[in-house]
Write a protein that holds these residues in place. Structure first.
Motif, short mmCIF file in Angstrom:
data_model
loop_
_atom_site.label_atom_id
_atom_site.label_comp_id
_atom_site.label_asym_id
_atom_site.label_seq_id
_atom_site.Cartn_x
_atom_site.Cartn_y
_atom_site.Cartn_z
N MET A 1 0.65 -1.09 0.58
CA MET A 1 -0.18 -0.35 -0.30
C MET A 1 0.65 0.95 -0.15
O MET A 1 2.02 1.06 0.54
N SER A 2 0.01 2.19 -0.79
CA SER A 2 1.41 3.63 -0.58
C SER A 2 1.06 4.34 0.61
O SER A 2 0.65 3.74 0.99
N SER A 3 2.45 4.86 0.30
CA SER A 3 2.02 5.59 2.11
C SER A 3 1.51 7.27 1.51
O SER A 3 1.96 8.57 1.72
N LEU A 4 1.13 7.19 0.19
CA LEU A 4 0.85 8.85 0.24
C LEU A 4 -0.77 8.75 0.23
O LEU A 4 -1.47 7.95 0.11
N ILE A 5 -0.83 9.98 1.05
CA ILE A 5 -2.36 10.91 1.52
C ILE A 5 -2.79 11.58 1.18
O ILE A 5 -2.23 12.53 1.09
N THR A 6 -3.69 11.76 0.07
CA THR A 6 -3.76 13.11 -0.23
C THR A 6 -5.56 13.54 0.80
O THR A 6 -5.68 12.64 2.00
N LEU A 7 -5.68 14.71 1.01
CA LEU A 7 -6.82 15.89 1.79
C LEU A 7 -7.39 16.61 1.05
O LEU A 7 -7.75 17.63 1.17
N THR A 8 -8.60 16.20 1.15
CA THR A 8 -9.40 17.17 0.67
C THR A 8 -11.00 17.49 1.43
O THR A 8 -11.81 16.82 2.28
N THR A 9 -10.58 18.94 2.19
CA THR A 9 -11.99 18.86 3.46
C THR A 9 -12.34 19.90 3.12
O THR A 9 -11.79 21.23 2.11
N ASP A 10 -13.58 21.01 3.89
CA ASP A 10 -13.93 22.07 4.33
C ASP A 10 -13.67 23.07 5.29
O ASP A 10 -14.02 23.50 5.46
N PHE A 11 -12.43 22.12 5.95
CA PHE A 11 -11.97 22.52 7.08
C PHE A 11 -11.28 24.40 6.94
O PHE A 11 -10.89 24.62 7.61
N GLY A 12 -10.51 24.74 5.44
CA GLY A 12 -9.93 25.89 5.57
C GLY A 12 -8.76 25.94 5.93
O GLY A 12 -8.11 24.43 6.43
N LEU A 13 -7.91 27.04 6.29
CA LEU A 13 -6.53 26.76 6.21
C LEU A 13 -6.34 28.11 7.76
O LEU A 13 -5.34 28.55 7.47
N ASP A 14 -7.62 28.55 8.53
CA ASP A 14 -7.18 29.42 9.47
C ASP A 14 -7.39 29.06 10.64
O ASP A 14 -7.29 29.99 11.62
N ASP A 15 -8.24 27.46 10.42
CA ASP A 15 -7.21 27.12 11.82
C ASP A 15 -6.20 25.97 12.12
O ASP A 15 -5.85 25.54 11.23
N SER A 16 -6.63 25.19 13.35
CA SER A 16 -5.42 23.72 13.47
C SER A 16 -5.74 22.73 12.55
O SER A 16 -5.28 22.17 12.73
N ASN A 40 -10.12 24.35 0.87
CA ASN A 40 -10.87 25.78 1.21
C ASN A 40 -13.07 25.39 0.36
O ASN A 40 -13.48 25.89 -0.18
N VAL A 41 -12.67 24.22 0.21
CA VAL A 41 -14.15 23.23 -0.59
C VAL A 41 -15.83 24.38 0.43
O VAL A 41 -15.06 24.84 1.85
N SER A 42 -16.59 25.31 0.45
CA SER A 42 -17.91 25.85 0.91
C SER A 42 -18.43 24.95 2.29
O SER A 42 -17.79 23.93 1.82
N SER A 43 -17.65 25.48 2.73
CA SER A 43 -18.42 25.21 4.14
C SER A 43 -19.61 24.00 3.92
O SER A 43 -20.87 24.60 3.43
N GLN A 44 -19.22 22.82 4.18
CA GLN A 44 -20.44 21.51 4.27
C GLN A 44 -21.01 20.92 2.44
O GLN A 44 -22.47 21.51 2.82
N GLY A 45 -19.92 22.00 1.86
CA GLY A 45 -20.62 22.03 0.43
C GLY A 45 -19.91 20.02 -0.05
O GLY A 45 -19.45 19.67 -0.77
N ILE A 46 -20.97 19.77 0.52
CA ILE A 46 -20.15 17.76 -0.31
C ILE A 46 -20.73 18.15 -1.54
O ILE A 46 -19.73 17.16 -2.26
N GLN A 47 -21.07 18.83 -2.12
CA GLN A 47 -21.28 18.32 -3.92
C GLN A 47 -20.03 19.57 -4.61
O GLN A 47 -19.70 18.56 -5.80
#
Lengths: 289, 289, 289
Positions: A1-16, A40-47
């Motif tokens: 298994m790869s050790s490469l992990i990507t992240l996609t979130t709506d958490f923004g970059l203003d917090d930790s 920077n996906v819009s807050s709770q923007g699932i689609q």
């Protein structure tokens, strides 16, 4: 298994939040390599998140683990899941965030009508979509239920930290998918916007995504378009034919973009702002003459 | 020593400051692994930075080096320092940025009153806090004075590049803390906001942090709260009891968040915007009936 | 060749563009280490991007590969190029984005007059600048023409993904520069803003960059300044002499910044906002008495 992990979130970059998820991953697998797709996906923007994730994962190695968290239902009954595909492994809440990925593997998730959500296009309603192994032998999904792969204490508000990040980290260490929970044969999907062919020479497409430059991506693919010559209308403007690039054509132009979709753009400017157009806006493509 | 270095700054992502610090680190230790915690701390928001750093470092391996730069006094007499703790090594200006970290190790840094600073809550005044080794044998601090671990030329305005980044890189190569400068036994702290128990059944808490979703984190921990049933008031709104998650409870709700603090949130919306509330806002928690 | 690749773009962090480029790089060279310099260059701000890139690359190891994409001419005839220097290897569109890098190696790219572009200062006109190997033996440029180092399918709108990222990845694997395309001996440059010495004791400098704190960087270096005592004027304000740091001097102050340029700053505030000043603003430096 790869050790490469990507992240996609709506958490923004203003917090930790994002840093914390990376700390959790690296505490479990110090050799994990983590790449941000977008936070920077819009807050709770699932689609919107579904669209962003689908635009990126095909460019990563096929054994990459894609961790996606847009999770308005965190702490409720929605299931945490993992999905194995031939082109990547996905860890996410079961709320439609993997809809576009599933569509890439032939799952038909079409819909019609809809309302706007964030910068993406939302079609009302989600439904549990059956994925029988007879139809989709390459797709395997599990409901993440094995607590031993989670953080010891699970909060009600941050499963990205407490469930999804540690599960992704364990996957990157080689834990088999099947050990993470129970196999399931249906997932939530959010029906995807589709263009409507209203006549032989006329297609109605819809804006589904607005990027940072104000370019408007629609749901129409090249093969959906009527044969040229074309007139393309949006709001009260008419564009004559497709341009080959941003640098060619008039100020307002239409082209096939890097995601292989019809896009409306303004040369050296923002089409979204100039047209006051966003997700859901109708684009009429008509054969002329 | 770990090769893992985290960054927490107020440098933002619009300029090259953060990239430059990473270049400096990688020029000294090409094998360093660098993780961003947050670069969008409000400009010169020391207490906000202290809060953000403290919310993240516990999730990293205990030998991680945490580099934090929110540094309005750069170029003045404030000391550059490093602090070793059992759960991480910290490199920062001596201006209160490590206050929340110190509090985690039992240093009492309470205060009262205060004014708003950035998105965080500021209590007026900072003071030099004694850290005698008899009381805190696990905490060791040094004043960074050894120029040989800095860049050859030190500017008056960017010690993140010239002092803190190279020192962190040398630490990651195994240079012992004691070689970086002189041991010191006191550090600057900024007194932290604390909830006030004004009666047996009534607590006054304060908003100390607003996250990207508009959720309002207060200074109250679960053990500070009166026993239920509770009425929680903020501005002119009253919330009835604690919810288990964002997905449960009413539109405006209160819950114990992932940082183990009382939080006021708006389901699918921004409590900060709806209530027009920010850092310093009082939240009254009262036992009813 | 180093496996270290930096990224400087105007793609922002709201979409998946940057993540996609990283996926492409890691698909070609799984061991590449990727560092972001900045992705928030103003849309199509070539000179701003040139400034940001030049402020960062000297702090990286000299065998680092710097990938820069601010590319309004994508899909048109502008050439994709790579430039080898003694302090770094650059991959970029040939549109002036490497102007400041070339200036660092002695290429004279001065100009006068100009208009504002993004947060940077633009001098009208670009021109093809000759780089004969007799004059600049250390600089070698190639026109990227070898399709085998690109993605198989090249879009008209995203050469960052289709050309620049894969070429940088192949460079990081050790492919020699000369194999990537044809050697060329001239590059596009955008003339750089320069201060004007209007009299023995008077210099007119120009704001060339505004950072996140609202600090105003000018085009004047310390050696350009008249001898002290100095009066420094911007808009209707006069600053008396240079300060040693932000913490010293008056509220509005002038100092030599970390990039070795004259900078106008407001202590604990934004000079840009307070003065309503941005790129192109004139700063008069006068010897008094």
């Amino acid at each position: 298994m790869s050790s490469l992990i990507t992240l996609t979130t709506d958490f923004g970059l203003d917090d930790s939040f994002v840093g914390v998820m990376k700390g959790v991953i690296l505490s479990i697998n110090p050799n994990a390599r983590i790449v941000d797709i977008c936070h920077n996906v819009s807050s709770q923007g699932i689609q919107e998140g579904a669209f962003v994730l689908a635009s990126a994962y095909p460019y990563f190695p096929p054994d990459t683990i894609h961790l996606a968290v847009v999770d308005p239902g965190v702490g409720s009954g929605r299931r945490p899941i993992a999905l194995a595909t031939p082109k990547g492994l996905f860890v996410a809440p079961d709320n439609g965030l993997l809809t576009c990925v599933l569509a890439d593997f032939g799952v038909r998730v079409e819909g019609a009508g809809g309302t706007v959500e964030g910068r993406g296009y939302r079609v009302e309603g989600r439904s549990l979509y059956p994925l029988p192994s007879t139809l989709y032998p390459d797709l395997k999904a599990v409901h993440l239920t094995e607590l031993r792969f989670w953080l010891p204490k699970v909060s009600a508000t941050f499963h990205g930290r407490d469930i999804f990040a540690p599960v992704a980290a364990h996957l990157s260490l080689g834990v088999p998918l099947g050990q993470l929970g129970e196999a399931i044969d249906s997932l939530e999907v959010s029906p995807l916007s589709q263009p409507n062919r209203v006549a032989a020479g006329m297609l109605l497409a819809h804006v589904v995504y607005v990027d940072r430059f104000g370019n408007l991506t629609t749901d129409a693919r090249p093969e959906d378009l009527p044969p040229p010559p074309l007139a393309i209308s949006i709001r009260d403007r008419i564009i004559s034919g497709l341009s080959a690039s941003y640098a060619e054509g008039g100020a307002l132009l239409a082209l096939i973009n890097s995601g292989d979709r019809l896009e409306i753009a303004l040369r050296n400017g923002s089409a979204a702002r100039t047209l006051d157009a966003g997700p859901g806006e109708v684009v009429k493509i008509e054969r002329i003459g």
